[in-house]
Design a protein around this motif. Sequence first.
Motif, PDB file in Angstrom:
ATOM      1  N   HIS A   9     -55.014 -66.372  13.703  1.00 15.25           N
ATOM      2  CA  HIS A   9     -55.653 -67.675  13.493  1.00 15.25           C
ATOM      3  C   HIS A   9     -56.777 -67.827  14.505  1.00 15.25           C
ATOM      4  O   HIS A   9     -56.534 -67.738  15.712  1.00 15.25           O
ATOM      5  N   ASP A  10     -57.998 -68.055  14.013  1.00 13.14           N
ATOM      6  CA  ASP A  10     -59.160 -68.251  14.878  1.00 13.14           C
ATOM      7  C   ASP A  10     -59.302 -67.142  15.914  1.00 13.14           C
ATOM      8  O   ASP A  10     -59.569 -67.400  17.094  1.00 13.14           O
ATOM      9  N   GLY A  11     -59.095 -65.915  15.488  1.00 17.05           N
ATOM     10  CA  GLY A  11     -59.264 -64.770  16.373  1.00 17.05           C
ATOM     11  C   GLY A  11     -58.136 -64.556  17.367  1.00 17.05           C
ATOM     12  O   GLY A  11     -58.233 -63.691  18.234  1.00 17.05           O
ATOM     13  N   MET A  12     -57.063 -65.331  17.263  1.00 11.19           N
ATOM     14  CA  MET A  12     -55.927 -65.206  18.180  1.00 11.19           C
ATOM     15  C   MET A  12     -54.676 -64.840  17.386  1.00 11.19           C
ATOM     16  O   MET A  12     -54.443 -65.374  16.314  1.00 11.19           O
ATOM     17  N   MET A  13     -53.877 -63.942  17.939  1.00  8.53           N
ATOM     18  CA  MET A  13     -52.621 -63.563  17.311  1.00  8.53           C
ATOM     19  C   MET A  13     -51.560 -64.593  17.695  1.00  8.53           C
ATOM     20  O   MET A  13     -51.416 -64.944  18.865  1.00  8.53           O
ATOM     21  N   HIS A  14     -50.858 -65.108  16.687  1.00 11.76           N
ATOM     22  CA  HIS A  14     -49.811 -66.107  16.902  1.00 11.76           C
ATOM     23  C   HIS A  14     -48.479 -65.583  16.380  1.00 11.76           C
ATOM     24  O   HIS A  14     -48.417 -64.918  15.351  1.00 11.76           O
ATOM     25  N   MET A  15     -47.416 -65.952  17.105  1.00 10.76           N
ATOM     26  CA  MET A  15     -46.064 -65.582  16.717  1.00 10.76           C
ATOM     27  C   MET A  15     -45.327 -66.855  16.336  1.00 10.76           C
ATOM     28  O   MET A  15     -45.385 -67.851  17.061  1.00 10.76           O
ATOM     29  N   MET A  16     -44.647 -66.837  15.178  1.00  7.89           N
ATOM     30  CA  MET A  16     -43.924 -68.013  14.713  1.00  7.89           C
ATOM     31  C   MET A  16     -42.565 -67.602  14.151  1.00  7.89           C
ATOM     32  O   MET A  16     -42.436 -66.527  13.556  1.00  7.89           O
ATOM     33  N   LYS A  17     -41.581 -68.492  14.334  1.00  9.78           N
ATOM     34  CA  LYS A  17     -40.267 -68.261  13.749  1.00  9.78           C
ATOM     35  C   LYS A  17     -40.411 -68.261  12.230  1.00  9.78           C
ATOM     36  O   LYS A  17     -41.105 -69.101  11.657  1.00  9.78           O
ATOM     37  N   MET A  18     -39.746 -67.321  11.572  1.00 10.38           N
ATOM     38  CA  MET A  18     -39.758 -67.264  10.111  1.00 10.38           C
ATOM     39  C   MET A  18     -38.696 -68.217   9.588  1.00 10.38           C
ATOM     40  O   MET A  18     -37.515 -68.065   9.898  1.00 10.38           O
ATOM     41  N   ASP A  19     -39.129 -69.197   8.800  1.00 11.17           N
ATOM     42  CA  ASP A  19     -38.185 -70.151   8.234  1.00 11.17           C
ATOM     43  C   ASP A  19     -37.337 -69.520   7.135  1.00 11.17           C
ATOM     44  O   ASP A  19     -36.185 -69.885   6.942  1.00 11.17           O
TER      45      ASP A  19
END
Length: 157
Positions: free
Chosen positions: A75-85
């Motif tokens: 997102h916007d050139g940044m790697m993001h980590m999110m919990k998978m629902d």
Amino acid sequence: MKVKVLLLAALMLLMPSLAAAEITVEDAWVRMPPPVADTAAGYLTLKNSGDHDVEVVSVESDAATKPEFHSMSMHDGMMHMMKMDKVIIPAHGELKFESGGNHLMLTGLARPLNAGDHVMLTIKTADGGSVMVHAEVRDVRMKDSNDSDHGGHHHGH
């Protein structure tokens, strides 16, 4: 009559395990974290040999208080980590959790993890089934830069 009742009872006991047998786990391992870290990343492949998609509702581990499946996205050139629902393993398909992509996050480590240790994982499905697997802890710090199996990815988890 007794034989039929016993056979029916045996089949009823086997049914949950037959449903769970559709899910198998391959190539499960955990990246050895730095000594002061309280998290570690895990990788595995979930395979579904059944005719229906299977939803994974949770993962438990003896090594961490909060194991979760995470996704990676840009997102916007940044790697993001999110919990998978939702974690869905497609019918006759597989879902890979690998370095640089979806992975297992072991948060709140219960003990230090060293190369050669094993972590017990229990993957639970929406239908009440579960699959247990031992994941080996691997030290890949020296191998990352030239090991094609790990794609040269460096992660701070």
